[in-house]
Design a protein around this motif. Structure first.
Motif, PDB file in Angstrom:
ATOM      1  N   ARG A 224       4.540  -9.812  -9.292  1.00  0.00           N
ATOM      2  CA  ARG A 224       4.480  -8.439  -8.784  1.00  0.00           C
ATOM      3  C   ARG A 224       3.206  -8.288  -7.981  1.00  0.00           C
ATOM      4  N   TYR A 225       3.350  -7.879  -6.718  1.00  0.00           N
ATOM      5  CA  TYR A 225       2.211  -7.453  -5.916  1.00  0.00           C
ATOM      6  C   TYR A 225       2.054  -5.965  -6.189  1.00  0.00           C
ATOM      7  N   PHE A 226       0.807  -5.506  -6.392  1.00  0.00           N
ATOM      8  CA  PHE A 226       0.600  -4.086  -6.617  1.00  0.00           C
ATOM      9  C   PHE A 226      -0.719  -3.640  -5.996  1.00  0.00           C
ATOM     10  N   TYR A 227      -0.744  -2.364  -5.657  1.00  0.00           N
ATOM     11  CA  TYR A 227      -1.916  -1.752  -5.020  1.00  0.00           C
ATOM     12  C   TYR A 227      -2.695  -0.994  -6.083  1.00  0.00           C
TER      13      TYR A 227
ATOM     14  N   LYS B 114       0.841  -1.210   0.000  1.00  0.00           N
ATOM     15  CA  LYS B 114       0.000   0.000   0.000  1.00  0.00           C
ATOM     16  C   LYS B 114       0.872   1.255   0.000  1.00  0.00           C
ATOM     17  N   THR B 115       1.949   1.238   0.775  1.00  0.00           N
ATOM     18  CA  THR B 115       2.829   2.399   0.886  1.00  0.00           C
ATOM     19  C   THR B 115       3.690   2.588  -0.360  1.00  0.00           C
ATOM     20  N   ASN B 116       4.234   1.503  -0.885  1.00  0.00           N
ATOM     21  CA  ASN B 116       5.182   1.571  -1.999  1.00  0.00           C
ATOM     22  C   ASN B 116       4.551   1.254  -3.355  1.00  0.00           C
ATOM     23  N   LEU B 117       3.276   0.913  -3.351  1.00  0.00           N
ATOM     24  CA  LEU B 117       2.457   0.628  -4.524  1.00  0.00           C
ATOM     25  C   LEU B 117       2.777  -0.683  -5.233  1.00  0.00           C
ATOM     26  N   GLU B 118       3.955  -1.284  -4.972  1.00  0.00           N
ATOM     27  CA  GLU B 118       4.252  -2.574  -5.571  1.00  0.00           C
ATOM     28  C   GLU B 118       5.417  -3.257  -4.870  1.00  0.00           C
ATOM     29  N   LEU B 119       5.505  -4.554  -5.098  1.00  0.00           N
ATOM     30  CA  LEU B 119       6.630  -5.361  -4.620  1.00  0.00           C
ATOM     31  C   LEU B 119       6.885  -6.431  -5.672  1.00  0.00           C
ATOM     32  N   HIS B 120       8.090  -6.429  -6.216  1.00  0.00           N
ATOM     33  CA  HIS B 120       8.482  -7.435  -7.208  1.00  0.00           C
ATOM     34  C   HIS B 120       9.170  -8.592  -6.491  1.00  0.00           C
ATOM     35  N   GLY B 121       8.924  -9.792  -6.973  1.00  0.00           N
ATOM     36  CA  GLY B 121       9.562 -10.955  -6.380  1.00  0.00           C
ATOM     37  C   GLY B 121       9.501 -12.152  -7.311  1.00  0.00           C
TER      38      GLY B 121
ATOM     39  N   THR C 227       7.909 -10.806 -18.171  1.00  0.00           N
ATOM     40  CA  THR C 227       8.615  -9.922 -19.091  1.00  0.00           C
ATOM     41  C   THR C 227       8.994  -8.578 -18.484  1.00  0.00           C
ATOM     42  N   ASN C 228       8.307  -8.151 -17.444  1.00  0.00           N
ATOM     43  CA  ASN C 228       8.580  -6.836 -16.867  1.00  0.00           C
ATOM     44  C   ASN C 228       9.184  -6.900 -15.465  1.00  0.00           C
ATOM     45  N   ALA C 229       9.827  -8.003 -15.128  1.00  0.00           N
ATOM     46  CA  ALA C 229      10.437  -8.119 -13.810  1.00  0.00           C
ATOM     47  C   ALA C 229      11.527  -7.055 -13.660  1.00  0.00           C
ATOM     48  N   LYS C 230      11.630  -6.495 -12.474  1.00  0.00           N
ATOM     49  CA  LYS C 230      12.653  -5.488 -12.218  1.00  0.00           C
ATOM     50  C   LYS C 230      14.036  -6.084 -12.401  1.00  0.00           C
ATOM     51  N   LYS C 231      14.960  -5.239 -12.851  1.00  0.00           N
ATOM     52  CA  LYS C 231      16.341  -5.662 -13.094  1.00  0.00           C
ATOM     53  C   LYS C 231      16.951  -6.291 -11.836  1.00  0.00           C
ATOM     54  N   GLU C 232      16.728  -5.672 -10.683  1.00  0.00           N
ATOM     55  CA  GLU C 232      17.291  -6.196  -9.423  1.00  0.00           C
ATOM     56  C   GLU C 232      16.731  -7.579  -9.094  1.00  0.00           C
ATOM     57  N   THR C 233      15.452  -7.772  -9.365  1.00  0.00           N
ATOM     58  CA  THR C 233      14.817  -9.067  -9.120  1.00  0.00           C
ATOM     59  C   THR C 233      15.398 -10.110 -10.060  1.00  0.00           C
TER      60      THR C 233
END
Length: 177
Positions: A104-107, A79-86, A119-125
């Motif tokens: 991706r979890y997203f609000y 909710k605070t960060n609008l998303e979490l990639h994993g 296809t859109n996973a974050k580079k760090e993930t």
């Protein structure tokens, strides 16, 4: 007693029901030590041997706090960060294979949603995924891609997926879907 034993044997050999064996004799935290050695990641061990034949992990880039799927802290973070990639990692117990699903979890509009995010996973993930796959490869475990995992194995019948289970169902997790 005879019927109970025969039913157990049938469940193991005909339906691939390994839940009892796995829950009694396999340490569900077997991979934790190796994962803790990889800098910059956190994980939630989701391993449950009821219908799964694998170790299951939700792995994400460290965000300063440990998050658990279904927990209020994860909800608040999203909710605070609008998303979490994993990533969801499934490491088979019955054969030397691993499956990875980027998520991706997203609000959105007051709800927390989950989507597959290949296809859109974050580079760090993706970089964490490469590190984990490298570690598993060193241990002789091969990554199976989605196109392989979706292949139907018509000669096998599982407890939940009796007809046309896929390679994923057979090696990782039985399900009705």
């Amino acid at each position: 007693m005879k019927d109970e034993v025969l039913s157990t044997i049938e469940g193991i050999y005909k339906n691939g029901d390994l839940g009892y064996i796995l829950s009694k004799y396999i340490d569900r935290d077997y991979w934790n030590h190796d994962l803790y050695r990889i800098e910059g990641l956190e994980f939630d061990n989701l391993t449950d041997f009821n219908y799964a034949k694998c170790f299951s992990y939700f792995i994400y880039q460290s965000v300063g706090t440990k998050l658990t799927i279904g927990d209020r802290d994860l909800d608040n973070y999203v909710k605070t960060n609008l998303e979490l990639h994993g990533m969801l990692f499934y490491i088979s117990l019955v054969a030397p294979y691993v499956s990875v699903q980027y998520v991706r979890y997203f609000y959105d509009n007051g709800d927390i949603n989950l989507e597959e995010n290949e296809t859109n996973a974050k580079k760090e993930t993706q970089q964490l995924g490469v590190k984990i796959l490298g570690l598993l490869n060193e241990k002789g475990i091969t990554h199976l891609t989605k196109d392989i995992l979706e292949i139907v194995v018509p000669s096998v019948s599982l407890e939940l997926k009796e007809k046309n289970p896929t390679i994923f169902h057979c090696l990782f997790e039985d399900s009705y879907l």
